[in-house]
Design an enzyme around this catalytic site. Structure first.
Site, PDB file in Angstrom:
ATOM      1  N   ILE A 114       0.826  -1.208   0.000  1.00  0.00           N
ATOM      2  CA  ILE A 114       0.000   0.000   0.000  1.00  0.00           C
ATOM      3  C   ILE A 114       0.855   1.250   0.000  1.00  0.00           C
ATOM      4  O   ILE A 114       0.352   2.360  -0.046  1.00  0.00           O
ATOM      5  CB  ILE A 114      -0.971   0.032   1.204  1.00  0.00           C
ATOM      6  CG1 ILE A 114      -0.226  -0.243   2.502  1.00  0.00           C
ATOM      7  CG2 ILE A 114      -2.100  -0.972   1.001  1.00  0.00           C
ATOM      8  CD1 ILE A 114      -1.088  -0.071   3.737  1.00  0.00           C
TER       9      ILE A 114
ATOM     10  N   VAL B  50       5.427  -0.712   2.423  1.00  0.00           N
ATOM     11  CA  VAL B  50       4.381  -0.876   3.433  1.00  0.00           C
ATOM     12  C   VAL B  50       3.318  -1.813   2.878  1.00  0.00           C
ATOM     13  O   VAL B  50       2.829  -1.616   1.762  1.00  0.00           O
ATOM     14  CB  VAL B  50       3.731   0.472   3.809  1.00  0.00           C
ATOM     15  CG1 VAL B  50       2.659   0.256   4.870  1.00  0.00           C
ATOM     16  CG2 VAL B  50       4.774   1.447   4.321  1.00  0.00           C
TER      17      VAL B  50
ATOM     18  N   ASP C 126       9.618  15.667  11.617  1.00  0.00           N
ATOM     19  CA  ASP C 126       9.245  15.414  10.227  1.00  0.00           C
ATOM     20  C   ASP C 126       7.737  15.560  10.053  1.00  0.00           C
ATOM     21  O   ASP C 126       7.057  14.667   9.564  1.00  0.00           O
ATOM     22  CB  ASP C 126       9.737  14.023   9.794  1.00  0.00           C
ATOM     23  CG  ASP C 126       9.873  13.919   8.275  1.00  0.00           C
ATOM     24  OD1 ASP C 126       9.737  14.957   7.593  1.00  0.00           O
ATOM     25  OD2 ASP C 126      10.098  12.801   7.781  1.00  0.00           O
TER      26      ASP C 126
END
Ligand SMILES: *[C@@H]1O[C@H](CO)[C@@H](O)[C@H](O)[C@H]1NC(C)=O
Ligand SMILES: *[C@@H]1O[C@H](CO)[C@@H](O)[C@H](O)[C@H]1NC(C)=O
Ligand SMILES: *[C@@H]1O[C@H](CO)[C@@H](O)[C@H](O)[C@H]1NC(C)=O
Ligand SMILES: *[C@@H]1O[C@H](CO)[C@@H](O)[C@H](O)[C@H]1NC(C)=O
Ligand SMILES: *[C@@H]1O[C@H](CO)[C@@H](O)[C@H](O)[C@H]1NC(C)=O
Ligand SMILES: *[C@@H]1O[C@H](CO)[C@@H](O)[C@H](O)[C@H]1NC(C)=O
Ligand SMILES: *[C@@H]1O[C@H](CO)[C@@H](O)[C@H](O)[C@H]1NC(C)=O
Ligand SMILES: *[C@@H]1O[C@H](CO)[C@@H](O)[C@H](O)[C@H]1NC(C)=O
Ligand SMILES: *[C@@H]1O[C@H](CO)[C@@H](O)[C@H](O)[C@H]1NC(C)=O
Ligand SMILES: *[C@@H]1O[C@H](CO)[C@@H](O)[C@H](O)[C@H]1NC(C)=O
Length: 836
Positions: A499, A507, A617
């Site tokens: 995905i 992932v 981040d």
């Protein structure tokens, strides 16, 4: 008309705010601190425990037996010195204190049994009485303990008597405190549980604090409590730990006028709570239950502390509160109680009936009237034992037979006669049961011992982070999954289950064998840096459990793998909903709620624990959305704890993502929470404008979103560049507030940027301003809007002249949307393809 409305509104605000209670003003009229048997005075924080060895006019004892220990096992707490000396009494002895102001007083007794020459304090067996109350009967202290009592003293002296149980036993005491309690702390009234009704008569009750618990947070030591109380964490009392979760927002706590004050419980208690862990199921219907071991045959005063720090808007939390099986607070609605103001401290007192149950259960669960997500919270809890009809807090009534004729005993004798013979027999039976139980388990004295207070220290994360802890099944970093289990969950890393793909690897969507859907992030073969970030991510996510932080379910480090298993986020990244995919456009309300959720997650990282954690981040690709579009912050691979402990990391290369990077951090390499605030400001504009933060295909002045949006914001024409899908659908006030908030976040210097908590409040306010126009009910609007205010809001109303330039990093030769790529290139993205 707008201006006029605002003006009126501000007056309202200042009025409401002036009602809040800000200072901690209580100075005890009486305060006596005694370090028993110590040749010197002992200072504990601001309290000086004075020596009772020379010329003490408080103590009256037929002997003078001083004992001490060199045991250095008592080094964990600041009051450890108090336990190193003691006084031994082999005959009835008493301390007499002058009382300058009548009212309730605390009596705190410190015990630590040690061996000194031929005195073995572990064999002690004695009673302690004060006024006409028996505080302890046939007491045999085990381990370090502080017993806390409070009695309403109406005479000019308070006499505390220590009486050995028989001719062969001894009594001892390490330290003693007698301190006035604020009159407002315990009032005369409470609610009686069974039968339901009003209870009156607390004024004459002697109380023993048997449990004082800080829900969802660490222990709060006496140093952090205005009245020198100790609060212990609730983990150990939860019947089922996995149905509960922690939430923390200490800076949000507000004290109302005429209600709870920091003396009732400090903000460190009100600012953390245990809530239902109901995230995975919007139809959750279960209780969170705590169980406490109590002495049967007594009534208990149960004080609940509530503060709705979890709701994003008022009138959305309704829940039920139970004591044992009694529903004591049905459909509790904290918003209505607190006039719509969230995060306001509130407490409730109940008196239980006496029964022969040795377990007291406290439960919270969702209310059936709740129309929103089911939840229930509890922030703090105190359980106080009340004296019985004999004036005793102990199952034992033998004091009469073992001491000489004092006034106390006359009272006790009368009590005995009135109480009748049956009561004595009953008490003796209860005593036997109770002693047996106490021997079998350490019982509640354990929770009171200073030794057990390690919740605070275990939260210190600095050392954990710097020393590169090795991962082992024994460490409490979530679950370690066998590699085969991960293979099974992902159909052996089926390519069609991918995905998302990023610099770090892939992932996969997966399903555990219990049916739980997960996202499995599999790192490329180990590099040193990748490994460091793998560990950071695991440690961060294991420590920080929060509704708005993505949860780590487990990890796998077998066979050199670096695999992280997260809860599956149905709706992928925020970014994918803004542009570059075919997802339907989000409404303004949905966008605001997502920003608020993410802000809550970040606020928690920054303030939830003793050391701030900096995400480093923050970007739209790291904000994930669940099936209800609830936002969760993800990807902690680069996170660091706050500046103070970050000395060793000063030289670390600048990390983060282009387009979101704090120019000040970029220039000076100095990392603070405000770098996250900057990045979050960029996200806010991204949400508003629905375009990549760096878009090299556009004319030069438009390439960098932060720069471009600030230009329009400064000229007050932000509406010119918003997502066309939102055109005409945002209330101007809401847009203005939102633009101002983003602008503040992008201030050039960190010091000029608001803390995440302020950003959160302002976004909530922007949401209220937007909702206001939809509801069209002026009365309700004003309540709601006021409900969302915080003192910080005023910050934003000053015209601030700080110039903002986001042009610190020129982007010249970008031929891609670089905003999604972390400079570290490892573990930068999570879940769901970026559509590349
Ligand atoms: C302890 O403190 C008391 C009260 O401040 C003082 O009177 C006494 O002299 C001190 N004793 C010692 C040993 O310092
Ligand atoms: C205990 O007290 C005695 C008498 O004051 C003293 O000589 C001895 O050093 C003390 N021991 C410790 C361990 O403090
Ligand atoms: C002191 O008394 C306790 C309890 O009776 C006993 O377990 C311990 O062995 C004794 N210690 C010494 C040194 O006599
Ligand atoms: C304490 O003394 C009382 C009265 O003498 C006795 O009944 C009881 O058993 C003693 N308790 C312990 C723990 O020795
Ligand atoms: C305890 O001691 C007192 C006086 O020292 C004595 O009169 C009494 O009989 C003793 N009691 C017992 C039970 O030994
Ligand atoms: C203490 O008791 C007296 C008399 O019962 C009562 O008037 C007073 O209000 C009480 N004070 C407190 C603080 O409980
Ligand atoms: C909740 O907080 C306590 C104390 O801070 C901590 O010991 C515990 O591990 C936390 N629980 C969760 C599920 O995070
Ligand atoms: C608690 O008190 C200690 C000592 O005064 C202090 O260092 C610490 O920061 C306080 N903790 C909190 C959460 O206020
Ligand atoms: C919660 O606990 C109460 C009291 O024990 C019980 O009556 C109620 O049914 C429980 N609710 C759920 C959902 O289990
Ligand atoms: C506790 O003691 C007081 C005074 O002795 C008495 O009035 C009160 O009724 C007692 N409490 C209970 C629950 O019996």
């Amino acid at each position: 008309m707008m201006g006029c409305g605002n003006f009126e509104f501000l007056i309202w605000v200042s009025f409401i705010l002036s009602l809040f209670w800000f200072s901690t003003g209580f100075t005890p009229a009486d305060q006596h601190f005694i370090d028993c048997g110590s040749p010197t005075n002992t200072t504990v924080g601001v309290r000086v425990f004075i020596s009772d060895t020379s010329a003490s006019n408080f103590l009256s004892t037929p002997q003078n037996i001083l004992v001490n220990t060199s045991s250095n096992s008592i080094t964990l707490t600041d009051d450890s010195q108090l336990y190193k000396t003691a006084r031994v009494f082999t005959k009835s002895s008493k301390y007499t204190f002058p009382i300058s102001q009548s009212g309730r007083h605390w009596i705190r007794l410190y015990f630590f049994p040690f061996v000194y020459k031929n005195y073995n304090l572990s064999t002690a067996n004695f009673s302690v009485s004060a006024q006409n109350y028996l505080l302890l009967g046939n007491f045999n202290p085990e381990g370090v303990s502080v017993k806390e009592f409070s009695v309403n003293v109406t005479s000019s002296t308070l006499v505390i008597t220590f009486t050995p149980a028989n001719n062969n036993s001894l009594a001892f005491l390490n330290a003693l405190e007698v301190v006035s309690v604020p009159d407002s702390l315990i009032t005369d009234d409470a609610t009686s549980v069974n039968p339901t009704g009003k209870f009156q008569g607390l004024f004459t009750q002697a109380l023993e604090t048997v449990f004082r618990v800080n829900m969802g947070g660490p222990s709060v030591s006496f140093e952090n409590d205005t009245l020198w109380r100790t609060w212990v964490p609730d983990q150990g009392f939860l019947v089922l730990q996995n149905v509960a979760r922690n939430y923390s927002a200490i800076p949000a706590v507000k004290y109302p006028a005429g209600g709870a004050t920091p003396d009732i419980a400090p903000a460190t208690v009100y600012g953390t709570c245990t809530e239902m862990n109901s995230l995975s199921d919007p139809n959750s219907n279960f209780n969170v239950t705590w169980e406490f071991t109590v002495d049967p045959g007594f009534q208990y005063l149960v004080r609940f502390h509530f503060c709705d720090i979890v709701s994003t808007s008022p009138y959305s939390l309704y829940f039920d509160v139970y004591i044992d099986s009694w529903l004591v607070a049905p459909d509790l609605d904290l918003s209505t109680i607190n006039l719509g103001i969230l995060a306001t401290a509130y407490y409730m007192d109940f008196v239980t009936s006496s029964n022969d149950n040795s377990k007291l259960r406290i439960s919270i669960g969702p209310s059936s009237v709740s129309k929103t997500y089911p939840n229930a919270i509890l922030n703090g809890l105190e359980i106080m034992k009340m004296n019985n009809s004999l004036g005793s807090l102990s199952g034992v009534v033998s004091m009469v037979s073992s001491s000489t004729n004092t006034k106390n005993n006359v009272g006790m004798l009368v009590g005995l006669i009135v109480g009748a013979f049956v009561a004595v027999v009953l008490a003796a039976v209860l005593f036997l049961i109770c002693r047996r139980r106490k021997r079998a388990s350490l019982g509640h004295s354990k929770t009171w011992g200073p030794f057990s207070i390690n919740g605070g220290t275990s939260l210190t994360m600095g050392s954990k982070y710097s020393n590169g802890t090795t991962l082992s099944a024994g460490s409490n970093f979530g679950y370690r999954f066998p590699f085969v289990a991960v293979q099974e969950a992902t159909n052996n890393f089926d390519e069609s289950w991918v995905i998302g793909i990023g610099g770090f690897g892939k992932v996969y969507k997966g399903t555990l064998n219990d049916g739980t859907q997960v996202a499995v992030k599999r790192g490329n073969p180990r590099s040193q840096q990748g490994l460091a970030e793998f560990r950071t991510e695991i440690e961060m996510l294991s420590q920080f459990r929060h509704r708005h932080l993505v949860s780590l379910i487990g990890y796998c480090d077998e066979k050199n793998e670096m695999i992280l298993i997260y809860e599956y986020m149905e709706n992928g990244t925020l970014k994918s909903h803004l542009y570059g995919s075919n997802q339907p456009s989000l409404s303004w309300k949905e966008r605001l709620e997502i920003c608020i959720g993410a802000a809550r997650g970040l606020h928690y990282l920054h303030t939830g624990y003793s050391k701030a954690v900096i995400h480093r981040d923050v970007k739209s690709a790291n904000i994930l959305l669940d099936e209800n579009l609830m936002a969760k912050v993800a990807d902690f691979g680069l996170s660091k704890t706050g500046p103070e402990i970050d000395q060793t990391h000063v030289s670390t290369a600048v990390k983060g993502s282009f387009g979101y990077l704090d120019p000040e951090y970029f220039r000076r390499q100095q990392l603070t929470e405000k770098s996250d605030v900057y990045s979050f400001g960029v996200v806010l504009f991204e949400v508003l404008c629905a375009r990549p933060v760096i878009d090299p295909s556009r004319p030069r002045e438009m390439v960098n979103l932060a720069e471009w949006a600030m230009k329009w914001q400064k000229t007050g024409q932000l509406e010119q560049i918003i997502d066309p899908n939102l055109a005409g659908k945002i209330k101007p006030d809401s847009l203005r507030k939102f633009g101002e908030t983003a602008e503040k976040c992008l201030a050039e210097f960190g010091v000029d940027r608001p803390p995440m908590g302020d950003v959160l409040w302002n976004l909530e306010y922007a949401l209220q301003l937007h909702e206001a126009v939809l509801q069209n009910d002026p009365e309700e609007n004003s309540t709601n809007v006021i409900g969302e205010l915080s003192p910080q809001i005023n910050n934003f109303d000053h015209a601030d002249s700080s110039t903002v330039s986001a042009a610190q990093f020129e982007v010249s030769s970008m031929d891609d949307d670089l905003s999604g790529i972390s400079m570290s290139r490892v573990f930068s993205q999570l879940v769901k393809s970026e559509g590349r």
